[in-house]
Motif scaffolding. Structure first.
Motif, mmCIF file in Angstrom:
data_model
loop_
_atom_site.group_PDB
_atom_site.id
_atom_site.type_symbol
_atom_site.label_atom_id
_atom_site.label_comp_id
_atom_site.label_asym_id
_atom_site.label_seq_id
_atom_site.Cartn_x
_atom_site.Cartn_y
_atom_site.Cartn_z
ATOM 1 N N LEU A 127 0.826 -1.209 0.000
ATOM 2 C CA LEU A 127 0.000 0.000 0.000
ATOM 3 C C LEU A 127 0.859 1.258 0.000
ATOM 4 N N PHE A 128 2.048 1.153 0.548
ATOM 5 C CA PHE A 128 2.877 2.333 0.665
ATOM 6 C C PHE A 128 3.879 2.434 -0.481
ATOM 7 N N VAL A 129 4.463 1.319 -0.876
ATOM 8 C CA VAL A 129 5.555 1.365 -1.849
ATOM 9 C C VAL A 129 5.026 1.669 -3.250
ATOM 10 N N PHE A 130 3.873 1.144 -3.590
ATOM 11 C CA PHE A 130 3.346 1.415 -4.927
ATOM 12 C C PHE A 130 3.113 2.919 -5.136
ATOM 13 N N ASN B 91 -12.458 4.997 1.801
ATOM 14 C CA ASN B 91 -13.445 4.150 2.466
ATOM 15 C C ASN B 91 -13.754 2.899 1.638
ATOM 16 N N PHE B 92 -14.033 3.108 0.356
ATOM 17 C CA PHE B 92 -14.404 1.970 -0.492
ATOM 18 C C PHE B 92 -13.213 1.050 -0.716
ATOM 19 N N LEU C 187 -7.138 4.675 -8.124
ATOM 20 C CA LEU C 187 -6.925 5.849 -8.972
ATOM 21 C C LEU C 187 -7.270 7.128 -8.220
ATOM 22 N N ILE C 188 -8.374 7.103 -7.488
ATOM 23 C CA ILE C 188 -8.780 8.298 -6.741
ATOM 24 C C ILE C 188 -7.708 8.671 -5.732
ATOM 25 N N LEU C 189 -7.260 7.678 -4.983
ATOM 26 C CA LEU C 189 -6.288 7.963 -3.925
ATOM 27 C C LEU C 189 -5.011 8.559 -4.495
ATOM 28 N N ALA D 164 -3.312 3.391 3.324
ATOM 29 C CA ALA D 164 -3.772 3.842 2.009
ATOM 30 C C ALA D 164 -3.727 5.369 1.946
ATOM 31 N N PHE D 165 -4.094 6.004 3.064
ATOM 32 C CA PHE D 165 -4.065 7.458 3.113
ATOM 33 C C PHE D 165 -2.632 7.969 2.974
#
Lengths: 116, 347, 825
Positions: free
Chosen positions: A85-88, C184-185, C215-217, C650-651
């Motif tokens: 989640l972080f590296v990409f 969230n999703f 893509l949004i993130l 993710a954030f």
């Protein structure tokens, strides 16, 4: 204190931080980070190192970045999902930085600041 | 009657446009901005590529539509049919085929594309190229010929079969310089000098227009490009280099006085009479009017240049061209008439 | 396995039923209700955006028309674009359908963060209103610089009014909403799937949404940075896009399109997903080439970050950049082609049922193919030079976004409406709508290819006669009104159906995915018992026993009688649904106030900020299991991870792109500085000390976490307080540094170095400030015994944020401070 924390028995119920290292390792990492930062500043001030300033500083920064990420943020111990989640996004961010630098270095050639 | 003939024209031009589309620009009807153009080497290269890709696109579209039609009308059943459809979920060969086939087609598109990019963006041009500096303003085009000491607005002349090198400058915001008949557009970006290099191969008068949204009167930022014969261009240059015509008639003489005394002279140059002055630089200026009478159009090329239109324009610029920078001077009656007579006399 | 469930009366009221009335809607956190709120708002905005389109077409009907003024026309096309993209397509896809159906398709009871979901909606509503706020000042108060808002037209000098201010701040607010929904999703899909639903068993719509949320993130931060620069230029008189200071307006185009091209796929991919859901049941076949369909989504998303330059071929990026962006853009055609052919193969050999939904899906296939193919033309830079900013582009993206995306959405409407409301949309009206749309859409937009070829530029409010454009414009306008009529039918259909539509069973289409296994409309808790998933097309397998339809006796086909699986199951005892909350609305109100404050009264910004912060704190402690380690939740989660932690990571990934945009702007602009102060002003000794301080604070932070995890309250408080202290020292150092620079004469307005330095380091400072506030709250909570070992997650997540701020500083310290003499560009 470090004995106590290095022994994970007390943290048994939580899969997510069951393998977290204890203060001993944290202090070690802190020492390494301090040394690396001191090295960075030294490199900055030593005139003879100016030609290789950029590669040295970049390597040192990446190493510090990796140490904090792996140990303080527990990426080394936690699920690999977090690392992904972080590296990409990190790679994507690098792509954006390099892309923009390249595009603008071309632009530099066709610029005129003097408005005719 | 009028509306009927208009409708005929609508239908006629529409059908023709369809034919143009179908036959890739071989049509010969009144569409001065059409983009399947061949007025220059640049336009020809682009058009050739345009046609190639259109053909590939059409082939692929035809295949997809045929497969869809077959799938719907031939190789499927309808609700109520007793047979259950086959549980066909994948087919490696088929999937490989529709991955590789588009990739091959794309190669046929990409290779000529890259070649055309390299051709159409030369980094050098011959020393005898004619350089035209294009200055985009909100909302009109100024053309300077640095070697020839000519400045003009709304209308640019170039000779046939010579390398023409356009340098694009903007004084305010981003515009886009586009003459479809002679090739593609380039954005005109403040702080950056973009180039177009081309060799016109057809004489005639061609339409151009700003293509990047640039505010209120974006739609009213047009220009004409006249490709002359070598001799015609020489004559035009000589005429433009000449000092402005002395007004002869009484009205025009009076008009010259009005021009000098009214604020016109602050923004508009008439060589020897007035000059755009840095002292009054409000960040914008008006077109050079030294040979205004020789031009076909005015006000960002939205009107034909004739006394009636000119009077209308001077009377209330904002009304006919929203946001126009030229102020309303409140001229009317003989003053207006005389000023118009003077300006039109500047052949 | 394929046992026939018995029809059963539902004991549980649907999510629509709540005695709480309007208040229960305002405080709702139920994803289905939030979705309905999104749907209503987006449909209303669709009507507004449609009206704007009608006005545009009315103006262009004849040459030299005076129906609209130039100013009004510019507002109409700006708002038509902005509305349709940000207020119609995205909210319909994400807010409405994804919100409603992600949990239902993956067998979840709600999204990962239900209150965040409601918060996204209210912030979205605030942004929607904000975009139109200028109307309060003047009838000509709508944004008018295009949906793309190209600098430097958007500078105060060229657009002095409130119009562009509302656009800038409105999009910033909408960006917050979209980013939070995306987050969230994303977590929902990654971590809340029902047991057994592996990635390769997810419905294709879920795949599409997963990729969309990524893509949004990773795309929205670039837009946010661009908008922040614009905000600074307009309100603080900086020069991010001003040539006079050595900057270039092209920077905006890069940032905008780094966001903008992924944005195209943010709109397109959900529609791909919807089509993939609609075609299989109506063809009575499983989706063809499922793995390739999924991989092609991922590939499209990945490539979409490397193609932004194809919107800028006319700006003179140089032949190498042109060729590179051209090739990457063309590559996207390959995975897209795979999708088209896979859909065709799904239809091929099927037993087709031409419901309205299926008709729109077939319409999508045709129109999207046309739009995609014309896209290949624009991917060729030389050809694009004749095409860009002309009507052929208008034709292209309407084929993609209307013929493609909106037809996909309409297909989804007719398909999923019975699940949402329990009633059918009228098939009769629907089919009329489809055929009128099919004709009028093509008759409106196909001729735009012609006028494009004939050289008509975009965004012109008037044109001269006899350019060869007259007939087709007239023709397009007439058909645009017919198209408007088709949408009138749609709205009538919706209203009629909601009031008096035919009642739908739980599985009216004999469909394949889990949402059809529960009642229509679903109960608040969705699934009485969390379903076990053993294969793709989970519900179909339950009904018929195999993935495909092969070998199924026709007698049980039809499915209308099939009752919901969960209906007769015992409702699990401990279904616990999140309690309603008013804080999301209050948060949105605070954000809205801050925006209004920028326009009218600076003190309002502080008030709005206070409301926002208080609502966040209120929301955190309102939740009884705040920060709590929940073994049941982790056991149920797909990855065995806590979704708060997944969300945080993710954030942080999203933040990487945010800082990358800021850092690259600094590096690009540093060497274009036109004199005056430059990086030599930087105080290395002071910053070195700050760096040590921040690194030490990271150490105290992990020590605090370790202390909390072993339930040592005293040391927890000590280490947390130390971290706060170090953070404050760092902030103090930064305050000193900034004050020192300002005293020396370097203000944010001074030059390119000043503005890029202050924004980059300033935004890092704001992150530190947020971190410090966060840690103060944590310290107090720990000291008061509210956070112990069982809630250590709260500290862990705060710590992740803190360490991230630290590593960003590692980069900034190196690139900005230590490498101050290095030329980048």
């Amino acid at each position: 204190m470090s004995d106590h924390a290095l022994n994970p028995a007390h943290a048994g119920h939580d899969v997510s931080h069951e393998d977290h290292p204890g203060p001993g390792l944290y202090l070690l990492i802190a020492a390494i980070l301090t040394v690396l930062t001191a090295a960075e500043i030294t490199v900055f001030y030593v005139p003879g190192l100016q030609p290789v300033l950029v590669p040295i500083l970049l390597v040192l920064a990446i190493v510090k970045f990796a140490f904090v990420g792996m140990f303080y943020m527990h990426l080394y111990y936690d699920s690999k999902v977090f690392t992904t989640l972080f590296v990409f996004p990190l790679l994507l961010a690098l792509l954006i930085v390099f892309g923009l630098l390249l595009l603008f270095s071309h632009l530099q050639g066709v610029l005129s600041f003097v408005v005719p | 009657m009028r509306s009927v003939s208009r409708l005929n024209k609508f239908v006629g031009s529409g059908l023709l446009a369809a034919m143009v589309f179908a036959f890739f620009g071989c049509g010969n009807f009144n569409a001065p901005m059409q983009t399947f153009a061949s007025g220059s080497d640049l336009a020809k290269w682009i058009t050739s590529l345009y046609i190639q890709i259109t053909i590939w696109d059409s082939i692929v579209l035809a295949i997809v539509l045929i497969v869809l039609a077959l799938a719907i009308f031939v190789f499927s059943t309808r609700e109520g049919d007793p047979t259950e459809p086959h549980e066909h979920e994948s087919d490696l060969m088929l999937e490989l085929a529709w991955t590789i086939a588009p990739a091959l087609i794309l190669m046929f598109i990409t290779i000529p594309t890259v070649r055309t990019i390299m051709r159409t963006q030369p980094s050098k041009w011959p020393a005898n190229a004619i350089t035209v500096q294009v200055h985009a303003h909100q909302w009109w085009w100024e053309f300077d010929y640095p070697g020839l000491h000519i400045a003009t607005g709304d209308e640019v002349h170039i000779p046939i079969n010579r390398v023409i090198h356009f340098e694009l400058y903007s004084d305010d915001i981003i515009h886009s310089f586009w003459i479809p008949a002679l090739g593609g557009k380039r954005d005109v970006i403040p702080g950056q000098v973009n180039q177009i290099t081309l060799i016109p191969s057809v004489t005639g008068e061609f339409y151009g227009q700003c293509a990047e949204f640039c505010g209120l009167s974006h739609a009213n930022m047009r220009f004409r490009m006249v490709v002359d014969t070598a001799d015609g261009f020489k004559q035009w240059v000589a005429a433009q280099q000449a000092p402005p015509v002395e007004p002869q008639e009484a009205a025009a003489k009076n008009g010259e006085k009005i021009f000098k005394n009214a604020p016109c002279a602050i923004c508009h140059t008439v060589r020897g009479i007035s000059g755009f002055s840095k002292q009054y630089d409000y960040g914008f200026r008006g077109p050079d009017l030294t040979h205004f009478g020789s031009r076909g159009t005015l006000a960002g090329s939205i009107f034909d240049n004739n006394p009636k239109n000119l009077a209308m324009w001077i009377q209330d610029p904002e009304k006919v061209k929203p946001g126009a920078r030229m102020p309303t001077l409140g001229l009317r009656g003989t003053d207006l008439h005389d000023l118009v007579a003077y300006l039109e006399s500047l052949k | 396995m394929a046992a026939q469930p018995k029809p059963l009366a539902f004991e549980h009221p649907s999510y629509l039923h709540d005695p709480g009335g309007i208040w229960s809607w305002i405080t709702t956190v139920d994803h289905k209700r939030v979705a309905v709120l999104y749907g209503i708002t987006a449909l209303f905005m669709m009507a507004v955006g449609g009206m704007e389109a009608m006005l545009i077409r009315a103006q262009l009907m004849v040459p030299g028309n005076h129906l609209l003024s130039a100013a009004a026309y510019n507002e109409m096309f700006t708002m038509h674009g902005t509305t349709m993209i940000f207020l119609v397509l995205m909210p319909l896809e994400l807010g409405f359908f994804a919100n409603f159906f992600i949990p239902l398709q993956i067998g979840a009871r709600d999204v990962a963060f239900p209150r965040l979901n409601a918060l996204s909606y209210w912030v979205f509503l605030g942004g929607t209103i904000f975009l139109h706020l200028g109307l309060l000042r003047s009838i000509y108060g709508l944004p008018d610089a295009g949906w793309f808002g190209y600098a430097n037209l958007t500078e105060r000098m060229y657009t002095p009014g409130i119009n562009v201010d509302c656009w800038d701040i409105g999009l910033l607010i909408l960006g917050v909403s979209t980013l939070l929904s995306g987050l969230n999703f994303f977590v929902t899909i990654v971590n809340l799937r029902a047991p057994g639903m592996t990635f390769m068993r997810m419905p294709m719509f879920i795949w599409a949404m997963l990729v969309t949320t990524i893509l949004i993130l990773l795309a929205f931060p670039a837009l946010t940075v661009g908008l922040i620069f614009l905000f600074a230029d307009r309100f603080l008189d900086t020069h991010f896009y001003r040539v006079s200071a050595g900057a270039t307006p092209i920077l905006w185009q890069h940032l905008f399109w780094i966001f903008g091209h992924p944005e195209v796929y943010i709109m397109a991919l959900p529609a791909f997903g919807m089509i993939s859901e609609v075609i299989p049941p109506f063809s009575r076949k499983p989706l063809f080439g499922y793995p390739m369909m999924a991989y092609s989504l991922v590939l499209i998303a990945f490539l979409s970050y490397g193609v932004w330059g194809h919107h800028m071929f006319a700006t003179g990026m140089g032949p190498i950049a042109d060729a590179t962006f051209s090739i990457t853009s063309m590559l996207i055609a390959i995975p897209t082609g795979v999708k088209i052919f896979s859909w065709l193969a799904t239809v091929w050999g099927g037993r087709l049922r031409f419901t309205t939904s299926m008709l729109f899906a077939v319409g999508f296939l045709v129109e999207f193919t046309i739009g995609g193919l014309s896209g290949i033309m624009h991917a060729s830079p030389p050809v694009d030079l004749q095409q860009t900013d002309s009507y052929i582009i208008v034709a292209h993206f309407h084929y993609v976004l209307f013929g493609g995306v909106l037809m996909g959405i309409l297909a989804a409407f007719y398909y999923w409406w019975p699940k949402i409301t329990g009633r059918f949309l009228s098939e009769k009206l629907g089919k009329a709508q489809f055929w009128i749309t099919a004709w009028a859409f093509n008759a409106t937009f196909f001729p735009m290819h012609f006028v494009g070829v004939l050289g008509m530029p975009r965004r012109i409010y008037t044109y001269a006669p006899h350019m060869g454009w007259d007939f087709w414009n007239y023709f397009e306008s007439v058909n645009a009104f017919i198209l408007g009529f088709a949408f009138l039918l749609f709205f009538i259909n919706i209203i009629w159906s909601a009031m008096d539509g035919e009642i739908a069973s739980s599985d009216p289409w004999d469909a394949r995915t889990l949402e059809w296994s529960i009642p229509s409309p679903p109960p608040a808790f969705n699934f009485a018992a969390v379903p076990m998933v053993t294969s793709r097309d989970a519900f179909w397998v339950r009904k018929y026993g195999t993935v495909g339809t092969h070998g199924v006796a026709p007698a049980i086909a039809g499915g209308a009688a099939a009752a919901p699986i969960g209906a007769h199951a015992e409702v699990e005892e401990h279904i616990h649904m999140p309690a309603p909350s008013l804080y999301p609305l209050i948060f949105a109100l605070g954000v809205f106030l801050m925006g209004v404050g920028c326009l009218v009264w600076t003190r309002l910004i502080i008030m709005g900020g206070a409301v926002t912060v208080m609502s966040v704190i209120g929301m955190v402690f309102e939740y009884p299991s705040f920060g709590k380690f929940d073994p049941a939740m982790i056991a149920e989660s797909t990855l065995g991870l806590d979704h708060r932690k997944v969300g945080m990571w993710a954030f942080l990934g999203s933040e990487c792109v945010f800082f990358a945009s800021l850092i690259s702007t600094y590096m690009v602009y540093k060497d274009r500085n036109l004199g005056g102060f430059d990086a030599m002003i930087l105080n290395i000794p002071l910053t070195s000390v700050s760096t040590f301080v921040l690194l030490t604070s990271s150490l105290t932070m992990v020590l605090a976490l370790a202390a909390v995890q072993r339930d040592d309250r005293k040391w927890s408080v000590f280490w947390l307080a130390s971290t706060v202290l170090f953070g404050c020292i760092f902030l103090g150092g930064q305050a000193f540094e900034f004050t020192d620079f300002v005293m020396q004469g370097l203000k944010i307005q001074t030059n390119l170095f000043g503005q890029t330095f202050y924004t980059l380091v300033g935004f890092h400072g704001i992150h530190v400030l947020i971190g410090v506030c966060w840690l103060i709250v944590l310290t107090i909570a720990v000291a008061r015994g509210k956070i112990g070992k069982d809630r250590s997650l709260a500290v862990e997540i705060g710590g992740l944020y803190w360490h991230f701020v630290d590593i960003v500083w590692v980069i900034i310290f190196t690139l900005i401070y230590l490498m101050r003499t290095v030329k980048h560009a």
